[in-house]
Scaffold this active site. Structure first.
Site, PDB file in Angstrom:
ATOM      1  N   GLU A  49      -7.763   1.599   1.426  1.00  0.00           N
ATOM      2  CA  GLU A  49      -8.167   1.137   2.751  1.00  0.00           C
ATOM      3  C   GLU A  49      -8.225  -0.395   2.798  1.00  0.00           C
ATOM      4  OE1 GLU A  49     -11.960   1.953   5.777  1.00  0.00           O
ATOM      5  OE2 GLU A  49     -12.080   2.515   3.659  1.00  0.00           O
ATOM      6  N   LYS A 122      -8.926   4.835  12.453  1.00  0.00           N
ATOM      7  CA  LYS A 122     -10.112   5.497  11.905  1.00  0.00           C
ATOM      8  C   LYS A 122     -11.038   5.957  13.027  1.00  0.00           C
ATOM      9  CE  LYS A 122     -13.603   4.641   8.280  1.00  0.00           C
ATOM     10  NZ  LYS A 122     -14.081   3.600   7.355  1.00  0.00           N
ATOM     11  N   CYS A 156     -11.323   7.111   4.619  1.00  0.00           N
ATOM     12  CA  CYS A 156     -12.649   6.926   4.006  1.00  0.00           C
ATOM     13  C   CYS A 156     -13.733   7.816   4.628  1.00  0.00           C
ATOM     14  CB  CYS A 156     -13.026   5.441   4.068  1.00  0.00           C
ATOM     15  SG  CYS A 156     -14.326   4.958   2.888  1.00  0.00           S
TER      16      CYS A 156
END
Length: 275
Positions: A49, A122, A156
Site C-alpha cells: 500500500e 479504498k 489493508c
C-alpha cells in the site's frame, strides 16, 4: 499473457519493502522488485500500500500531500511501463489526487500490455491512523476479469470487512489481491484475518504488507499467500523480501465442491434478519 493459460496456474509475486521519505528511492526499489519477480516467473506482482512514500496521514510533514497525483499520471505511467516491459499483471497502491481537492488511497491494476485493467479506491478508512481526516472513501468494489479469471481488490483495513470479500467470491473471484500497511501491535489480527477471508470464501488471498517506520507506526511485513484451506503457501518475516509462489486456482473449485458453503448459504434468512 498468462504463462500457462490452459490450467489457471498463476505465479504470484509480492514485493515487501520499507518506505522512506525519499520518493524516488522508494519507486526505484519497487521497480527493481517488479523486475526481480518477473525474472522469477511471476505472472502477477503486487506492491504494498502507498509504496512510493511515507504514510501521508501519519507523516510529520503533511506537505507530502503535494506528492499526490492524478490517475492516470506520472507514477501510474511508470507502473504501466514496468508491467509492459516485464509482461506481468501489476497491482500498485498510489496516493491519488482527484478534482475538487479529493484524495484517495487507490489501487491500480495494469495488464501485462501496460493498459489499465481497473482502479479500486479504498472503501474503508482507518481512523486509528487518521485516514478519515485526509482521505475520501471509495464507493465501488472492483472485480476484474484477468487472464486467469475473476480477481477481487482490497486495501489493508478492508480486510476487516468480510462483506467486501464475500461479494467478490459470490461474483466468481478465486483470487484476492491486497496491498497493505498494517502495523504493530496487530500482527496476530493480520495473520488471522488473511486466513479467515481465505477459508470463508474458499479462495486464494495474496497480501503484500510493508516494513519500516513512519511517525509512531512500525510495520511488520508478514506478506503472504494463503490457499483456500487457510494454509500459508509462502509468508515473509519483518525484513525486505520478494516472495513468489505458484498456485493452481483449480484448487478453489475443488474446495468449493468438497465443502459446498456457497450452496448452503441462506441469503433469504439473512435478509429477514436485516443482514
Amino acid at each position: 499473457v498468462l504463462r500457462n493459460p490452459a490450467s489457471a496456474i498463476v505465479r504470484i509475486g509480492l514485493v515487501q519493502a520499507a518506505c522512506t521519505g525519499d520518493r524516488e528511492r522508494n519507486v526505484a526499489q519497487a521497480l527493481a522488485g517488479i523486475a526481480e519477480a518477473a525474472a522469477a516467473g511471476a505472472d502477477v506482482v503486487c506492491l504494498q500500500e502507498l509504496f512510493a512514500g511515507e504514510y501521508p496521514c501519519q507523516a510529520e510533514d503533511h506537505g507530502k500531500f503535494a506528492e499526490a497525483e492524478a490517475v492516470p499520471g506520472p507514477l501510474a505511467e511508470r507502473l504501466a511501463a514496468a508491467a509492459r516491459q516485464h509482461g506481468v499483471v501489476l497491482v500498485g497502491s498510489v496516493f491519488e489526487r482527484r478534482d475538487h481537492g479529493l484524495f484517495h488511497n487507490t489501487a491500480v491494476i495494469f495488464d501485462a500490455d501496460g493498459s489499465t485493467a481497473g482502479v479500486y479506491r479504498k472503501m474503508h478508512l482507518f481512523r486509528l491512523m487518521d485516514e478519515e481526516k485526509y482521505l475520501t472513501a471509495g464507493e465501488e468494489s472492483v472485480t476484474l476479469d484477468l487472464p486467469w479469471g475473476k480477481t477481487g481488490l482490497a486495501i489493508c483495513y478492508d480486510l476487516r470487512f468480510p462483506e467486501l470479500l464475500r461479494g467478490y467470491a459470490l461474483a466468481g473471484a478465486r483470487l484476492m489481491l491486497i496491498p497493505a500497511e498494517w502495523p504493530h501491535p496487530r500482527r496476530a489480527h493480520w495473520q488471522t484475518l488473511l486466513r479467515a477471508r481465505a477459508i470463508e470464501n474458499q479462495c486464494f488471498v495474496a497480501a503484500c504488507n510493508r516494513i519500516g517506520t513512519t511517525g509512531a507506526a512500525t510495520f511488520f511485513g508478514a506478506s503472504a499467500v494463503i490457499d483456500p484451506w487457510g494454509e500459508a503457501l509462502v509468508e515473509a518475516g519483518e525484513t525486505e523480501a520478494l516472495l513468489t509462489v505458484r498456485v493452481d486456482l483449480a484448487l478453489v473449485d475443488t474446495v468449493r465442491q468438497r465443502i459446498p458453503v456457497f450452496e448452503d448459504r441462506r441469503p433469504e434468512l439473512y435478509a429477514r434478519a436485516g443482514l
